[in-house]
Enzyme design. Sequence first.
Site, PDB file in Angstrom:
ATOM      1  NE  ARG A  92      -2.229  -1.422   3.441  1.00 33.51           N
ATOM      2  CZ  ARG A  92      -2.414  -1.003   5.100  1.00 33.51           C
ATOM      3  NH1 ARG A  92      -3.245   0.581   4.906  1.00 33.51           N
ATOM      4  NH2 ARG A  92      -2.234  -1.381   5.862  1.00 33.51           N
TER       5      ARG A  92
ATOM      6  CB  SER B 257      -6.851   2.221   4.512  1.00 28.62           C
ATOM      7  OG  SER B 257      -7.381   2.240   6.016  1.00 28.62           O
TER       8      SER B 257
ATOM      9  CD  GLU C  74     -18.211   1.953  -1.379  1.00 31.49           C
ATOM     10  OE1 GLU C  74     -19.167   2.018  -1.314  1.00 31.49           O
ATOM     11  OE2 GLU C  74     -17.419   2.247  -0.495  1.00 31.49           O
TER      12      GLU C  74
ATOM     13  CG  PHE D 256     -15.932  -1.493   0.642  1.00 29.28           C
ATOM     14  CD1 PHE D 256     -17.124  -2.349   0.988  1.00 29.28           C
ATOM     15  CD2 PHE D 256     -14.750  -1.145   1.596  1.00 29.28           C
ATOM     16  CE1 PHE D 256     -16.986  -2.651   2.659  1.00 29.28           C
ATOM     17  CE2 PHE D 256     -14.918  -1.374   3.041  1.00 29.28           C
ATOM     18  CZ  PHE D 256     -16.087  -2.167   3.317  1.00 29.28           C
TER      19      PHE D 256
ATOM     20  CG  HIS E 147      -7.606  -3.487   3.514  1.00 26.92           C
ATOM     21  ND1 HIS E 147      -6.844  -2.387   3.051  1.00 26.92           N
ATOM     22  CD2 HIS E 147      -7.366  -3.498   4.961  1.00 26.92           C
ATOM     23  CE1 HIS E 147      -6.134  -1.849   4.137  1.00 26.92           C
ATOM     24  NE2 HIS E 147      -6.759  -2.527   5.228  1.00 26.92           N
TER      25      HIS E 147
ATOM     26  CG  ASP F  62     -11.785  -4.904   9.700  1.00 27.38           C
ATOM     27  OD1 ASP F  62     -11.918  -4.569  11.039  1.00 27.38           O
ATOM     28  OD2 ASP F  62     -11.516  -4.186   8.763  1.00 27.38           O
TER      29      ASP F  62
ATOM     30  NE  ARG G  14      -4.909  -4.144   8.805  1.00 24.40           N
ATOM     31  CZ  ARG G  14      -4.917  -4.741   9.773  1.00 24.40           C
ATOM     32  NH1 ARG G  14      -5.491  -6.005   9.877  1.00 24.40           N
ATOM     33  NH2 ARG G  14      -4.821  -3.954  11.105  1.00 24.40           N
TER      34      ARG G  14
END
Lengths: 280, 313
Positions: free
Chosen positions: B7, B34, B55, B80, B106, B114, B164
């Site tokens: 990331r 993030s 989104e 998403f 992610h 999560d 992530r």
Amino acid sequence: MEEETKRLKILAYKMRKEIIQMTNKAKSGHPGGSLSCIDILTCLYFNVLRHNPENPEWEERDFFILSKGHASPAFYSVLSYSGYFEKDELKSFRQLNSRLQGHPEKGTLKGVEITTGSLGQGLSIANGIALGLKLKKSTARVYCLLGDGELQEGQLWEAIQSAGHRKIDNLCVILDRNRLQIDGFVEDLKKEEPLEDKLKSFLFNVLRIDGHNFNSILDAFNIASKTRSKPTFIIADTIKGKGVSFMENNVKFHGVPPDDEETETALREIDEELRKMERE
Amino acid sequence: MEKLSLRDCYGETLLNLAREDKRIVALDADLSGSTKTSLLSKEIPERFFDMGVAEADMIGTATGLSLTGFIPFASTFAVFGTGRCYDQIRQSVCISKANVKIVVTHGGITVGEDGATHQMVEDIALMTSLPNMRVFVPADAYQTKSVIEYVAKKEGPFFVRLSREKFPVIYDKDKNFNLLKADILKEGKNLTFIATGLMVFNCLEAAKALKGSGIDAEVINVCSIKPIDKETIISSAKKTGLIVTVEEHSVMNGLGAQVLSAICEEAFVPLLKIGIEDRFGTSGKPDELLKYFGLDPESIAKKAIEFYKRIKK
């Protein structure tokens, strides 16, 4: 002005005949919602839009996004009458290998800026174009036509929030408020009124007009182009199937074309109307 | 072992590209901290659009920006950025061949705590199904840099899946990647691991663990899942005669399925798909979850030995 509205009205009625013939020949398509928005599209393509059919990708052009992609018969009619392609090609609507797909597809057919058909997606795209034009310091404008059944799509309200929040004032949204969708009256399926209040609270400049009155349509576009720091939303009250007596307000003709007999009657009615206009 | 964040690398690479090329813009859906598009947003705010938690609107807006000549990168979490806006990607982006780059972070189960809702294990399936979409899953930070530079340069829709967690570094910093070519990281004789993303490193480790059991495993990194490099995969299949695909994704329609359909017309080779077995994820720490789902090097090695014995007996 009167001469101009007469010119536009005659054009719109000529294109009504195309809509009838195209859907009849294809034995499919959406005549009702095409007839309700053809007057608006005629005003756009023959008076309002800065565009150049000879050079469809002209840098300075205004953009038009048909979010209610099923009104493709109306859209293809204004494109061909504007000179994007030969009128004869309208006959190929919905046929195999045709550039005139059931719903407009970006690709070989110039003048189609983006693919639409699955409802609710056009306004986000129009927002993106308008933001891009602002970034480029262009003065071009973006127009986006929505259907009132389409307004049930959640994505449109995401886009409405974005446009209001970002003060996208080079954007003009037009709602073809013909009050009917496939399963019945829009207000019976999901209450949309009070539309003016709703859209004002989403930070739009809201205008409500008779969507078949050419002077009102042109005035509204003019006001929209002069409005700063707010996007404009024109609620155009229209009649589904407008221009053919037995198709008006008849939900049957949302997604069903007139049969051969109905087509004959419809064309006769429109011709009669055209003769009246030309006599005036 | 050095580990680097994909990331971070994405955010830095995107910013560098945007400094050079004014056509590059970024969009996010309330996750810029993030996804690291925040790096661009801080330095070049006028070319950053935070669309909020919306989104579908983000994909449409990105499409519109591309129509005025910009090169939009739209980012959010994998779940998403694919399932939530599949129809927008399908119609606005892919049917239209819009120049939109969807870079998600992610992906997979290593999202961790999560849980199932946020652990996307179907995104590769969704995105590879779309005509005109190309799908990249880099195996380390340096490959990520190369992927981002590549998709910025190439016209048309791309999907890039990042994670992530930090990944162990596999490649040299200055490696010149041929991203469309499946990369044979270790040559072998009697079994081929074909992996993507974090699983590439885990397969390299598994291959080491297999040495004592008479298995000399080849390890191939497939970064471009679509288009997939059939040639390299088929020739390895013919050479070793046994394939094990490994992915942090559902086995139903991910890398394994793509590899299988790539080889089946030319090579009849037994193939074992290791991944998430037609189920959703669950909460836990990333390392715990890799073990739980059998995606750690030890579990991969164990399954490979069992498969080898079963087929060769």
